[in-house]
Design an enzyme around this catalytic site. Structure first.
Site, PDB file in Angstrom:
ATOM      1  N   SER A 276       0.602  -1.271  -0.120  1.00 31.35           N
ATOM      2  CA  SER A 276       0.038   0.049  -0.202  1.00 31.35           C
ATOM      3  C   SER A 276       0.812   1.278   0.024  1.00 31.35           C
ATOM      4  O   SER A 276       1.712   1.545  -0.807  1.00 31.35           O
ATOM      5  CB  SER A 276      -0.885  -0.120   1.082  1.00 31.35           C
ATOM      6  OG  SER A 276      -2.023   0.637   0.920  1.00 31.35           O
ATOM      7  N   HIS A 417      -7.645  -5.786   0.149  1.00 26.43           N
ATOM      8  CA  HIS A 417      -6.612  -5.070   0.188  1.00 26.43           C
ATOM      9  C   HIS A 417      -5.561  -5.373   1.555  1.00 26.43           C
ATOM     10  O   HIS A 417      -5.695  -5.043   2.626  1.00 26.43           O
ATOM     11  CB  HIS A 417      -6.946  -3.321   0.580  1.00 26.43           C
ATOM     12  CG  HIS A 417      -5.836  -2.541   0.639  1.00 26.43           C
ATOM     13  ND1 HIS A 417      -4.971  -2.221  -0.559  1.00 26.43           N
ATOM     14  CD2 HIS A 417      -5.271  -1.446   1.638  1.00 26.43           C
ATOM     15  CE1 HIS A 417      -4.060  -1.349  -0.062  1.00 26.43           C
ATOM     16  NE2 HIS A 417      -4.258  -1.046   1.134  1.00 26.43           N
TER      17      HIS A 417
HETATM   18  C1  GTR Z   1      -5.499   4.391   1.868  1.00 31.89           C
HETATM   19  C2  GTR Z   1      -4.755   5.130   0.769  1.00 31.89           C
HETATM   20  C3  GTR Z   1      -4.063   4.363  -0.234  1.00 31.89           C
HETATM   21  C4  GTR Z   1      -3.336   3.140   0.428  1.00 31.89           C
HETATM   22  C5  GTR Z   1      -3.766   3.056   1.648  1.00 31.89           C
HETATM   23  C6  GTR Z   1      -2.722   2.186   2.803  1.00 31.89           C
HETATM   24  O1  GTR Z   1      -6.344   5.288   2.827  1.00 31.89           O
HETATM   25  O2  GTR Z   1      -5.886   6.131   0.099  1.00 31.89           O
HETATM   26  O3  GTR Z   1      -3.384   5.223  -1.131  1.00 31.89           O
HETATM   27  O4  GTR Z   1      -1.848   4.005   0.626  1.00 31.89           O
HETATM   28  O5  GTR Z   1      -4.251   3.899   2.441  1.00 31.89           O
HETATM   29  O6  GTR Z   1      -1.556   2.544   2.872  1.00 31.89           O
HETATM   30  O7  GTR Z   1      -3.372   1.349   3.241  1.00 31.89           O
END
Ligand code: GTR
Length: 436
Positions: A276, A417
């Site tokens: 991420s 995610h």
């Molecule tokens: C989210 C962000 C993403 C990603 C994520 C993370 O809120 O919008 O770009 O980086 O966090 O790092 O878990």
């Protein structure tokens, strides 16, 4: 890609509230953004093999001597910001060592990296596990973590981080401090034993050691960014000054500096990886520092592997607004104006060349734009080909859980995610192919 069916959610909601919470966070999908492939605007990507003056890049030399440096400057100036060189007075101190860690299969070491002389000056802690009994220096994986080194494994010998971190009950962080309850809470993201059994070392660093991940983090007393700003006599944040992502990436390079001095890890075979925001960081670290042998992006999305021009899921405006400290100030010029960006993220993937690079997405992670991540990998391919290497080798987004690629690797994992055992399995296989 299909959106989840409403009845499916309703059933879960009625039956298992806790599960729905984790499902929803895994499918972070704020309203008001595009998740519909048919609504992706038309766009033209900047050509990785054409110089800004219009000349074609026709041979490897023109790539490495002209186009690559040009792209690096564009990304520094417009996206991530410029970073300082390694500090002169940097020191490495072994904070702890246990040669019988993980039931005897590994040596655990904690290393304090001091960026300047004074004890109050900025520093970071590396947690390192090295397999015991190896014939010589081993290849390694290196990545930052979100909530402290002690979250990566329940090993009680890991020092609990005392740094500021975002309060989060499920992570055991109360009033911005880690508690004992946070030991090992992220162990599912760091399969340490598997990595060790496969003959690799693993090193991780808390990103907040470098810059706390909050809007005013760049100015925090402990931040390397604040330290250098003061040292260089600047009061204000420069338009092309490094943001948190560049500072975190810089920290990864300082860990590599340490590996160059230590004999357990083969510094020429270090794969840099991250999930991420820390996947965006791994990509930028791999671009800035060509000593990294392999570059791995796990679900890095906007500002990472995903093409900005697709405006699918997270957008440049949204990321600059929610996370004003991640990128350089100039990046804000492209809020709602992605087509004006002199670069796009396929060129960031190409900056890994000729080194192997791996991009991974997840089916439910639409916020990070899986297809846009795949296309970045795909459109980096001409650079690999120019250098005489196989690129990705496929033209279409592969089916879930079907890893593809050669020097560029890609997979679309089923699920949300996160970084899972499945993802790690692919990275280990990829590293075996390229580093053994
Ligand atoms: C989210 C962000 C993403 C990603 C994520 C993370 O809120 O919008 O770009 O980086 O966090 O790092 O878990």
């Amino acid at each position: 890609m299909k959106r989840p069916q409403f009845p499916f959610r309703a059933v879960l909601c009625a039956a298992v509230p806790a599960l729905i919470m984790s499902t929803l966070s895994a499918q972070h999908r704020p309203d008001g953004f595009n998740y519909d492939e048919s609504r992706v605007p038309e766009y033209t990507l900047p050509d990785p093999l054409r110089l800004e003056n219009g000349d074609a890049v026709e041979d490897p030399r023109a790539w490495s001597e002209k186009r690559r440096p040009e792209l690096m400057e564009l990304f520094r100036e417009h996206v991530y910001g410029r970073q300082p060189a390694a500090p002169e007075g940097m020191r490495f101190e072994i904070r702890s060592e246990d040669t019988e860690a993980l039931g005897g299969k590994a040596t655990r070491r904690e290393i304090t990296v001091r960026f300047a002389e004074g004890r109050d000056d900025p520093s970071m802690e590396i947690l390192l596990y090295v397999p015991n009994g190896a014939d010589g220096p081993v290849p390694a994986f290196l990545g930052l973590n979100f909530f402290g080194n002690h979250t990566a494994h329940a090993d009680p010998g890991i020092t609990l981080s005392t740094r500021w971190m975002r309060s989060n009950r499920s992570m055991g962080v109360v009033d911005n401090r880690a508690t004992e309850a946070s030991r090992g809470v992220r162990a599912d993201r760091w399969p340490v034993e598997t990595i060790i059994d496969r003959g690799y070392a693993l090193a991780t660093i808390y990103c907040g050691d470098l810059v706390p991940d909050r809007a005013d983090g760049l100015e925090a007393d402990s931040a390397v960014t604040a330290y250098f700003r003061e040292k260089e006599g600047r009061n204000e944040r420069g338009k092309d000054e490094w943001g948190a992502i560049a500072a975190w990436a810089w920290g990864l390079s300082r860990a590599l500096d340490y590996f160059e001095t230590a004999d357990a890890v083969d510094a020429a075979r270090v794969s840099v990886l991250g999930h991420s925001r820390l996947g965006k960081t791994a990509l930028w670290a791999g671009a800035e520092d060509e000593r990294f042998a392999i570059v791995i992006s796990n679900n890095s999305g906007c500002g990472g592997a995903a093409l900005s021009r697709r405006r699918f899921g997270e957008t440049v405006r949204r990321i600059n607004t929610n996370f004003p400290h991640w990128f350089c100030l100039n990046f804000r010029d492209y809020n709602d104006d992605e087509d004006a960006l002199p670069v796009d993220q396929h060129q960031l993937i190409a900056l890994a060349a000729p080194r192997p690079v791996y991009v991974a997405s997840a089916t439910e992670d639409l916020w990070a734009d899986p297809k846009g991540e795949f296309l970045s990998a795909k459109h980096a391919e001409p650079v690999y080909r120019l250098l005489g290497l196989d690129g990705l080798g496929v033209d279409e987004l592969p089916a879930p859980n079907t890893p593809v690629g050669h020097t560029i690797g890609y997979h679309l994992r089923e699920g949300g995610h996160s970084i899972t055992e499945y993802d790690w399995e692919q990275y280990l296989n990829f590293a075996d192919r390229h580093l053994r």
